[in-house]
Design an enzyme around this catalytic site. Structure first.
Site, PDB file in Angstrom:
ATOM      1  CE  LYS A 155      32.386  54.435  43.917  1.00  0.00           C
ATOM      2  NZ  LYS A 155      31.579  55.091  42.509  1.00  0.00           N
ATOM      3  NE  ARG A 183      36.636  60.434  42.072  1.00  0.00           N
ATOM      4  CZ  ARG A 183      35.811  60.199  43.443  1.00  0.00           C
ATOM      5  NH1 ARG A 183      35.591  59.148  44.003  1.00  0.00           N
ATOM      6  NH2 ARG A 183      35.550  61.288  44.397  1.00  0.00           N
TER       7      ARG A 183
END
Length: 361
Positions: A296, A331
């Protein structure tokens, strides 16, 4: 006045504190000290720190429910023929079947067999489940028509289901998850927190599948907008508590609810870091935690603007933080590397739990 019970000191094992450590959520994470926080009108008005031995004196009222939630094991997930235990961290592999994913730019839809090859590789590397997404949720991504989303995810689900894999579907649309469920999916991962589709709560209760409720501030198509917080950690906790309660009121059993603080969704770098540091707090909500921070933007911001495909080191560091915090499902894009890190972390934790030599001295 709202109450929060936050673990503030994690330890390797209960024996390192001569038994005065609490096992969080039945996992492999232990806490020896806590903060009882009271907030009124958006402001913290009291913060009391205490150890396990003092809990009986300090904890009263609403805090008792959170204390019990911190202590209670999380029930395993039944995903088809597979039982996914939540007494240790599990890795969820990401399979994007979108042309505009921020992390791979459609690389996994370049041929009819490519998604299955990638999914099989992640399962072989140790992923407990595969999360399939047919709509990009990156900032500024255009919405996808429901029919197109179904057309992207269902063929992959059908093939993957024949292997017996545990399958999650990343969608905010009831119609998509309904089709996915019929094709063999098991878990609904809704980045809108069951808000995007007015039928979401009712369907979540009716379908019987476990559902992950993720925090995102946006109410419309853009889930990243309106990200304004007084205290991001406590505000996200309140939001997830409210959505958990709404799901339970609709008929979704708490054992079927997973919660995700939504790293990267409508939050600044500082806010994302604060949430990562506060992950143990969210065990007080009594649900399993699913957390995704793989590749991210926050990693790029902390590493000289490294592009998404050059963020492995940062992704592994954040995954390790999730393991330490006791997150049940991690995840990730890079499954093999994360599973290896998890094996090493588990070895360290097992060694700490069996090292009675530290009691001598």
């Amino acid at each position: 006045m709202t109450v929060y019970l936050r673990p503030i000191a994690l330890v390797d094992s209960p024996q390192s504190e001569e038994g005065e450590a609490l096992r969080l959520a039945g996992g492999l994470t232990y806490a020896s000290r806590f903060a009882l926080i009271r907030r009124e009108g958006g402001k913290v008005v009291e913060r009391t720190r205490f150890g396990v031995a003092e809990a009986g004196r300090v904890i009263r009222g609403e805090a008792e429910e959170q204390w019990e939630a911190l202590r209670s094991p999380r029930a395993p997930l039944q995903m088809g023929a597979r039982t996914v235990r939540l007494d240790q961290p599990q890795v969820m592999g990401i399979l994007n079947v979108t042309p505009d994913s921020f992390s791979d730019g459609g690389r996994h839809i370049s041929g009819p067999d490519v998604p299955m090859v990638h999914a099989s590789a992640m399962l072989e590397a140790g992923a407990a489940m595969i999360d399939i997404g047919g709509e990009s949720t990156r900032p500024g991504a255009p919405p996808v028509w429901e029919g197109d989303e179904i057309g992207r995810v269902v063929p992959v689900i059908e093939k993957l289901a024949r292997t017996g894999a545990a399958i999650s579907v990343d969608t905010r649309r009831v119609g998509v998850f309904e089709a996915a469920l019929a094709a063999g999916a098991h878990l609904w991962n809704d980045v809108s927190g069951l808000r995007h589709d007015p039928r979401s709560l009712e369907f979540a209760a009716h379908c019987g599948a476990p559902v992950c409720i993720m925090h995102a501030p946006g109410k419309g198509e853009d889930l990243h907008e309106d990200g304004h917080y007084g205290d991001v950690v406590l505000d996200v906790f309140d939001w997830l508590r409210a959505r958990r309660d709404a799901a339970e009121a609709a008929g979704v059993a708490r054992t079927r609810i997973l919660l995700d603080p939504g790293i990267g969704f409508g939050k600044t770098l500082q806010e994302n870091l604060a949430l990562m540091n506060a992950l143990p707090l969210f065990h007080a909500l009594g649900c399993a935690l699913l957390v995704g921070a793989s590749r991210k933007r926050m990693i790029g911001a902390l590493s000289n603007e490294a592009p998404a495909d050059k963020r492995l080191g940062g992704s592994l560091m954040l995954a390790a933080r999730m393991m330490e915090a006791g997150a049940q499902i991690i995840r990730v894009h890079d499954v093999a590397q994360t599973v290896q890190a998890l094996h090493v972390w588990r070895g360290l934790r097992d060694a700490a739990l069996t090292d009675f030599g530290q009691l001598v001295g």
